[in-house]
Design an enzyme around this catalytic site. Sequence first.
Site, PDB file in Angstrom:
ATOM      1  N   CYS B  99       0.836  -1.205   0.000  1.00  0.00           N
ATOM      2  CA  CYS B  99       0.000   0.000   0.000  1.00  0.00           C
ATOM      3  C   CYS B  99       0.869   1.252   0.000  1.00  0.00           C
ATOM      4  O   CYS B  99       1.884   1.307   0.682  1.00  0.00           O
ATOM      5  CB  CYS B  99      -0.887  -0.032   1.247  1.00  0.00           C
ATOM      6  SG  CYS B  99      -1.827   1.480   1.514  1.00  0.00           S
ATOM      7  N   CYS B 103      -4.193   7.188  -1.567  1.00  0.00           N
ATOM      8  CA  CYS B 103      -5.526   7.182  -2.175  1.00  0.00           C
ATOM      9  C   CYS B 103      -6.613   7.585  -1.174  1.00  0.00           C
ATOM     10  O   CYS B 103      -7.654   8.093  -1.552  1.00  0.00           O
ATOM     11  CB  CYS B 103      -5.837   5.814  -2.765  1.00  0.00           C
ATOM     12  SG  CYS B 103      -5.863   4.509  -1.553  1.00  0.00           S
ATOM     13  N   THR B 190      -4.554   4.937   7.759  1.00  0.00           N
ATOM     14  CA  THR B 190      -3.469   4.544   6.853  1.00  0.00           C
ATOM     15  C   THR B 190      -2.635   5.753   6.430  1.00  0.00           C
ATOM     16  O   THR B 190      -3.179   6.744   5.958  1.00  0.00           O
ATOM     17  CB  THR B 190      -4.062   3.851   5.613  1.00  0.00           C
ATOM     18  OG1 THR B 190      -4.703   2.656   6.043  1.00  0.00           O
ATOM     19  CG2 THR B 190      -2.991   3.510   4.603  1.00  0.00           C
ATOM     20  N   GLU B 257      -0.636   1.914   9.854  1.00  0.00           N
ATOM     21  CA  GLU B 257      -1.841   2.544  10.384  1.00  0.00           C
ATOM     22  C   GLU B 257      -1.610   3.140  11.771  1.00  0.00           C
ATOM     23  O   GLU B 257      -0.835   2.599  12.558  1.00  0.00           O
ATOM     24  CB  GLU B 257      -2.994   1.535  10.436  1.00  0.00           C
ATOM     25  CG  GLU B 257      -3.703   1.332   9.111  1.00  0.00           C
ATOM     26  CD  GLU B 257      -2.877   0.583   8.065  1.00  0.00           C
ATOM     27  OE1 GLU B 257      -2.038  -0.246   8.453  1.00  0.00           O
ATOM     28  OE2 GLU B 257      -3.081   0.825   6.864  1.00  0.00           O
ATOM     29  N   HIS B 292     -13.397   4.829  -2.457  1.00  0.00           N
ATOM     30  CA  HIS B 292     -12.271   4.050  -1.921  1.00  0.00           C
ATOM     31  C   HIS B 292     -12.357   2.581  -2.354  1.00  0.00           C
ATOM     32  O   HIS B 292     -11.335   1.947  -2.632  1.00  0.00           O
ATOM     33  CB  HIS B 292     -12.256   4.179  -0.397  1.00  0.00           C
ATOM     34  CG  HIS B 292     -10.907   3.937   0.179  1.00  0.00           C
ATOM     35  ND1 HIS B 292      -9.739   4.418  -0.381  1.00  0.00           N
ATOM     36  CD2 HIS B 292     -10.507   3.231   1.272  1.00  0.00           C
ATOM     37  CE1 HIS B 292      -8.706   4.028   0.334  1.00  0.00           C
ATOM     38  NE2 HIS B 292      -9.140   3.294   1.338  1.00  0.00           N
ATOM     39  N   TYR B 296      -9.623  -0.753  -5.014  1.00  0.00           N
ATOM     40  CA  TYR B 296      -8.971  -1.973  -4.541  1.00  0.00           C
ATOM     41  C   TYR B 296      -8.559  -2.963  -5.635  1.00  0.00           C
ATOM     42  O   TYR B 296      -7.595  -3.696  -5.464  1.00  0.00           O
ATOM     43  CB  TYR B 296      -9.846  -2.646  -3.471  1.00  0.00           C
ATOM     44  CG  TYR B 296      -9.462  -2.167  -2.086  1.00  0.00           C
ATOM     45  CD1 TYR B 296      -9.641  -0.831  -1.739  1.00  0.00           C
ATOM     46  CD2 TYR B 296      -8.880  -3.003  -1.157  1.00  0.00           C
ATOM     47  CE1 TYR B 296      -9.247  -0.364  -0.494  1.00  0.00           C
ATOM     48  CE2 TYR B 296      -8.488  -2.553   0.088  1.00  0.00           C
ATOM     49  CZ  TYR B 296      -8.667  -1.236   0.418  1.00  0.00           C
ATOM     50  OH  TYR B 296      -8.267  -0.777   1.646  1.00  0.00           O
ATOM     51  N   CYS B 299      -5.001  -1.276  -6.831  1.00  0.00           N
ATOM     52  CA  CYS B 299      -3.797  -1.464  -6.001  1.00  0.00           C
ATOM     53  C   CYS B 299      -3.582  -2.934  -5.650  1.00  0.00           C
ATOM     54  O   CYS B 299      -2.460  -3.436  -5.751  1.00  0.00           O
ATOM     55  CB  CYS B 299      -3.868  -0.597  -4.753  1.00  0.00           C
ATOM     56  SG  CYS B 299      -5.242  -0.943  -3.661  1.00  0.00           S
ATOM     57  N   GLU B 443      -5.709  -6.245   5.974  1.00  0.00           N
ATOM     58  CA  GLU B 443      -5.948  -4.949   5.330  1.00  0.00           C
ATOM     59  C   GLU B 443      -6.864  -5.120   4.118  1.00  0.00           C
ATOM     60  O   GLU B 443      -7.744  -4.298   3.868  1.00  0.00           O
ATOM     61  CB  GLU B 443      -4.617  -4.320   4.923  1.00  0.00           C
ATOM     62  CG  GLU B 443      -4.695  -2.825   4.676  1.00  0.00           C
ATOM     63  CD  GLU B 443      -5.240  -2.470   3.307  1.00  0.00           C
ATOM     64  OE1 GLU B 443      -5.862  -1.415   3.185  1.00  0.00           O
ATOM     65  OE2 GLU B 443      -5.059  -3.253   2.360  1.00  0.00           O
TER      66      GLU B 443
END
Lengths: 88, 479
Positions: B99, B103, B190, B257, B292, B296, B299, B443
């Site tokens: 990650c 974003c 994050t 995080e 969001h 996914y 990424c 995650e």
Amino acid sequence: MKFCGGCNPSYDRVEYVRKIRRAAGDRIEWVGLDRGRFSALLLVSGCERQCVELAQGERGGCRVTCIKDNHRDPSEILSDLLKEGGKP
Amino acid sequence: MIRTREDYLQSLKDLGHVVYFKGQRISDVTRHPSFAPHINSAAKTYELALMPEHEDLLTATSHLTGRRINRFTHIHQSVDDLIKKVQMLRLVAHETGSCFQRCVGFDGLNATYMTTYDIDEKHGTQYHKRFLEYLKHIQEENFMLVGGMTDPKGDRSKPPSKQEDPDLFTRVVERRDEGIIICGAKAHQTGAVNSHEILVMPTLALREGDENYALACAVPLNAEGVLLIFGRQTNEERKSESRLDAGNPDYGMVGGEALVVFDNVFVPWERVFMCGETDFSGLLVERFATLHRQNYGGCKGGVSDVLVGACALATEFQGTMKATHIRDKLAEMIHLAETVYAGSVACSAMGYKTPSGAYYPDPVLANCTKLNVSRNIYKIAQLAHDVAGGIIATLPSEADLRHPEIGKYVEKYMAGAKGVSTEARMKILRLIENMTGGTALVESMHGAGSPQAQKIMYQRLGKIDMKVKWAKKLAGIGD
């Protein structure tokens, strides 16, 4: 009027337009875009994406009313259409 | 303005924010081995934007100023922008294998942009105008933002105002002429320790009585009263022990995080974008979640590409590459990765313009994408474990490989196919371990909302009544 293709609509477009037509009675003569002249245009989309497009010249210089859901009362749509150049 | 990786690192040194980890105050996050890998990942979003071969994805033209900006600060102006966002995320994931955190703030900016416009339309407020000024500032400075949505939530059966401790949801505690005072915290944040600001948003749809919790605002992370507590991750200590054992030594396992605490923090009105409008909290949450969840497949698709490559290499090193079942498993991994990517592209392609002018992905397809990620990433990791073998759980350490007396045994018995160094084999197996271990998978499950959150969206947006209509028609059942 012109419809989108209706791939995955979030409401029954045909039924909703039927209600608008019923509310209009004989105050509006409904035609497709390829049939004759018209003074107002109703674009009917089945979802937020509103993918229905007008080809060059299809708009015919008139104002356009777009719908993408059935949240409004059909009489409100009718009033928009008449206001925007339909028959008095 | 932050342009380069060096600028970014310097800006974090200058920030002077209060960060704690394992009971200690961290004075410089850029030099600490537990933070540096996450910072390296985020720095890629700056580095790639300066490379001609990547600028088409990493930059965009601001609709506010007409200037070239980093895409992570852009407001989507078209379906093409939505698709480029997903392509960009896949690209950056190839560079980091993890990650890269930026974003979240990007999605917060877009969700707040759309929603402040709608609030003003209904209530005659000035939030959107304020937000435009704030957005210009972020675009000009090229700041990294945390998208601060998730509150700690305490007793989940109770709304914010009924919690025993009122701070378990971030709230306004005082309104003054010049601004507001807020208290509370945001969890699972994050990239927080290496961001410049946090964009606070409500965590759920609110009702009458919860007005103090209907809050959206921007807070610099070095503001007085803001404190960050960094969370632990699987095998985190390896980052300071051994590059080989870390697996992906230069980049993080996931985002990194933190719990961000607001202890009576002052926020001036020009940075407040929602204050009491409970009727828009649900919409802001839904929009942020959709934007969001759109990400996914980009990424995680990109991270999965790296994992497929690592597994292919491991099987080559171990002499199993030509086995039919291995090829089949690698093909299955590719299928699962491309499936999630397809979802992200699809929800972008079916995106549409909101009243604010900003574009928004199809929410049902975006939720579908994220739910598939929460399933497929576990399946991909399962296949990676299968293909790599039990060795990823029993591999000796780098210290044993380098040991003057026993190193020769590690070298000899950890060897694979002829011509492949034992060290190379150990490195690729450690990378697989890193990418498929505890924190990395959790995650994928809970980031951008837990699977049940996506199913709730299906119940709301899944058009069951239309589906019933189609079924009735075919079955000959009248209304």
